[in-house]
Design a protein around this motif. Structure first.
Motif, short mmCIF file in Angstrom:
data_model
loop_
_atom_site.label_atom_id
_atom_site.label_comp_id
_atom_site.label_asym_id
_atom_site.label_seq_id
_atom_site.Cartn_x
_atom_site.Cartn_y
_atom_site.Cartn_z
N VAL A 103 0.85 -1.20 0.00
CA VAL A 103 0.00 0.00 0.00
C VAL A 103 0.89 1.25 0.00
O VAL A 103 0.59 2.23 -0.68
N MET A 104 1.99 1.19 0.74
CA MET A 104 2.89 2.36 0.80
C MET A 104 3.48 2.71 -0.57
O MET A 104 3.73 3.88 -0.84
N ASN A 105 3.67 1.73 -1.43
CA ASN A 105 4.15 2.02 -2.78
C ASN A 105 3.11 2.83 -3.54
O ASN A 105 3.45 3.70 -4.34
N MET A 106 1.84 2.57 -3.26
CA MET A 106 0.77 3.34 -3.89
C MET A 106 0.77 4.77 -3.34
O MET A 106 0.59 5.72 -4.09
N VAL A 107 0.99 4.90 -2.05
CA VAL A 107 1.06 6.22 -1.42
C VAL A 107 2.23 7.00 -2.03
O VAL A 107 2.07 8.16 -2.44
N GLU A 108 3.39 6.35 -2.11
CA GLU A 108 4.58 7.02 -2.64
C GLU A 108 4.45 7.40 -4.10
O GLU A 108 5.04 8.38 -4.56
N ASN A 112 -0.50 13.36 -4.17
CA ASN A 112 -1.16 13.90 -2.98
C ASN A 112 -2.29 12.97 -2.56
O ASN A 112 -2.50 11.93 -3.19
N ARG A 113 -3.00 13.36 -1.53
CA ARG A 113 -4.10 12.55 -1.01
C ARG A 113 -5.15 12.27 -2.08
O ARG A 113 -5.64 11.15 -2.22
N GLN A 114 -5.50 13.30 -2.83
CA GLN A 114 -6.52 13.17 -3.87
C GLN A 114 -6.08 12.14 -4.93
O GLN A 114 -6.88 11.31 -5.36
N ASP A 115 -4.83 12.20 -5.33
CA ASP A 115 -4.28 11.26 -6.31
C ASP A 115 -4.32 9.83 -5.74
O ASP A 115 -4.67 8.88 -6.43
N PHE A 116 -3.97 9.69 -4.46
CA PHE A 116 -4.00 8.39 -3.81
C PHE A 116 -5.43 7.83 -3.81
O PHE A 116 -5.66 6.66 -4.12
N GLU A 117 -6.41 8.68 -3.47
CA GLU A 117 -7.80 8.24 -3.44
C GLU A 117 -8.26 7.81 -4.83
O GLU A 117 -9.03 6.85 -4.97
N LYS A 118 -7.78 8.50 -5.85
CA LYS A 118 -8.11 8.13 -7.24
C LYS A 118 -7.51 6.76 -7.57
O LYS A 118 -8.16 5.92 -8.21
N ARG A 119 -6.29 6.52 -7.11
CA ARG A 119 -5.66 5.21 -7.33
C ARG A 119 -6.44 4.11 -6.63
O ARG A 119 -6.60 3.01 -7.17
N LEU A 120 -6.92 4.39 -5.42
CA LEU A 120 -7.72 3.39 -4.70
C LEU A 120 -8.98 3.04 -5.50
O LEU A 120 -9.34 1.87 -5.62
N THR A 130 -15.87 2.97 0.25
CA THR A 130 -14.69 2.24 0.73
C THR A 130 -13.53 3.21 0.97
O THR A 130 -12.84 3.12 1.98
N VAL A 131 -13.33 4.14 0.03
CA VAL A 131 -12.27 5.14 0.19
C VAL A 131 -12.52 5.96 1.45
O VAL A 131 -11.60 6.20 2.24
N GLU A 132 -13.77 6.36 1.67
CA GLU A 132 -14.12 7.16 2.85
C GLU A 132 -13.79 6.38 4.14
O GLU A 132 -13.19 6.93 5.06
N ILE A 133 -14.17 5.10 4.18
CA ILE A 133 -13.90 4.27 5.36
C ILE A 133 -12.39 4.14 5.57
O ILE A 133 -11.89 4.35 6.67
N PHE A 134 -11.67 3.81 4.51
CA PHE A 134 -10.22 3.61 4.62
C PHE A 134 -9.52 4.89 5.06
O PHE A 134 -8.71 4.90 5.98
#
Length: 143
Positions: A103-108, A112-120, A130-134
């Motif tokens: 998951v950290m590779n996805m964060v890295e 930004n947060r918005q980009d990470f949420e889009k990847r999720l 699911t994104v909201e819960i996570f």
């Protein structure tokens, strides 16, 4: 009203250096993001992670569809068991293939947060809920 289940309720200690905890919370969030009682989703998490030790993307990805359906059934997570099993396998495969199972590779990889949420949300079966819960809890330690 149903109780909001937290990472702590599932004995998950979120920390950016603990990819294991982040994956477990993602898995729990994925299960809770469906139209199913939170307690049943939490039980499905316990069955998959604690009873069957499918606690990494690699271990989860090595399950068969049938095994996952059976695990979900043990937890009475039966309404969406077939599609959920399919999507859990797809989640593990995508995480393994595109982010080396971390998951950290996805964060890295995210700007930004918005980009990470889009990847999720690019994962099959992960939508805004699911994104909201996570992010309710992971967002505090990641961004």
């Amino acid at each position: 009203m149903t109780k909001t289940i937290s990472a702590e309720d599932l004995h998950i200690r979120l920390h950016p250096l603990s990819d294991s905890a982040l994956f477990k919370w993602l898995l729990a969030s994925f299960l809770m993001g469906k139209r199913i009682q939170a307690e049943i989703a939490a039980e499905a998490y316990r069955v998959i992670v604690e009873q069957h030790q499918r606690d990494t993307p690699r271990k989860l990805g090595h399950c068969t569809h049938r095994e996952l359906v059976r695990m979900l059934g043990e937890a009475h997570y039966v309404r969406y068991d077939e599609t959920t099993a399919e999507r859990l396998l797809a989640l593990a495969t995508k995480l393994n293939d595109e982010y080396a199972g971390r998951v950290m590779n996805m964060v890295e990889a995210s700007a930004n947060r918005q980009d990470f949420e889009k990847r999720l949300q690019a994962f099959d079966g992960i939508g805004p809920k699911t994104v909201e819960i996570f992010m309710r809890e992971a967002g505090k330690v990641l961004f």
